[in-house]
Design an enzyme around this catalytic site. Structure first.
Site, PDB file in Angstrom:
ATOM      1  N   ASP A 113       0.865  -1.176   0.000  1.00  0.00           N
ATOM      2  CA  ASP A 113       0.000   0.000   0.000  1.00  0.00           C
ATOM      3  C   ASP A 113       0.907   1.233   0.000  1.00  0.00           C
ATOM      4  O   ASP A 113       2.123   1.124  -0.182  1.00  0.00           O
ATOM      5  CB  ASP A 113      -0.987  -0.036   1.168  1.00  0.00           C
TER       6      ASP A 113
ATOM      7  N   CYS B  62       2.545  -3.329   4.233  1.00  0.00           N
ATOM      8  CA  CYS B  62       1.756  -2.137   4.545  1.00  0.00           C
ATOM      9  C   CYS B  62       2.459  -1.427   5.697  1.00  0.00           C
ATOM     10  O   CYS B  62       3.642  -1.651   5.929  1.00  0.00           O
ATOM     11  CB  CYS B  62       0.296  -2.480   4.853  1.00  0.00           C
TER      12      CYS B  62
ATOM     13  N   THR C 274       2.004  -1.676   9.097  1.00  0.00           N
ATOM     14  CA  THR C 274       2.382  -2.595  10.180  1.00  0.00           C
ATOM     15  C   THR C 274       2.546  -4.038   9.707  1.00  0.00           C
ATOM     16  O   THR C 274       3.128  -4.848  10.420  1.00  0.00           O
ATOM     17  CB  THR C 274       1.320  -2.607  11.298  1.00  0.00           C
TER      18      THR C 274
ATOM     19  N   HIS D 166       7.303 -24.505   9.871  1.00  0.00           N
ATOM     20  CA  HIS D 166       6.237 -25.113  10.671  1.00  0.00           C
ATOM     21  C   HIS D 166       4.843 -24.911  10.090  1.00  0.00           C
ATOM     22  O   HIS D 166       3.976 -25.774  10.267  1.00  0.00           O
ATOM     23  CB  HIS D 166       6.250 -24.549  12.090  1.00  0.00           C
TER      24      HIS D 166
ATOM     25  N   HIS E 146       4.165 -31.191  11.627  1.00  0.00           N
ATOM     26  CA  HIS E 146       3.616 -29.904  11.192  1.00  0.00           C
ATOM     27  C   HIS E 146       2.592 -30.087  10.070  1.00  0.00           C
ATOM     28  O   HIS E 146       1.664 -29.290   9.937  1.00  0.00           O
ATOM     29  CB  HIS E 146       4.740 -28.970  10.752  1.00  0.00           C
TER      30      HIS E 146
END
Length: 148
Positions: A8, A65, A67, A98, A133
């Site tokens: 963004d 973005c 965060t 994992h 996993h």
């Protein structure tokens, strides 16, 4: 290997830096992101990166973005995406080993260029470990199926 990358408005500079880093390492980069002065809502960019991976137009995706959180939520709404929002290399690596993540997300306001490059490198060099996993990753798919 083709890496889709999107961003963004908060992630323009970091996306461009990561794109150059990937190209220098020999990856083909599919740039879905915007440039300076353009705008897009991060959920839509997350969806775009996720769909590109699920539709096999790219092998993996990276979404940036402010965060990393919002764009990862957008990506994770696409069935088949396992997007991991990370802010350091160890979690990025384990998200592949994992969780078999196929989209790496991070925030341009959280990590700088060099840390982001380290995360990308660890993530791309890691391989899904399978074994115990694999059962857990299969549960992700079961959850997706229940939501249809």
């Amino acid at each position: 290997m083709i890496i889709a990358i999107g961003n963004d408005h908060a992630g323009v500079a970091l996306k461009n830096s990561i794109k150059e880093h990937l190209i220098n390492k020999g990856y083909e980069v599919l740039d879905l992101g915007i440039q300076e002065g353009e705008k897009i809502d991060y959920p839509l960019m997350g969806e775009m990166v996720g769909k590109t991976v699920v539709e096999k137009k790219a092998d993996l995706g990276i979404a940036i973005c402010g965060t990393g959180i919002g764009i990862s939520i957008g990506a994770n709404k696409v069935n088949g995406v396992i997007a991991a929002c990370c802010s350091e290399p160890y979690s990025a690596k384990l998200s592949r080993q994992h969780n078999n993540s196929n989209v790496l997300c991070f925030g341009a306001r959280v990590v700088g260029d060099e840390l982001a490059k380290m995360m990308v490198d660890e993530w791309l060099e890691a391989e899904f470990l399978g074994d115990r996993h694999a059962r857990r990753v299969a549960i992700f798919k079961e959850i997706e199926e229940r939501q249809k």
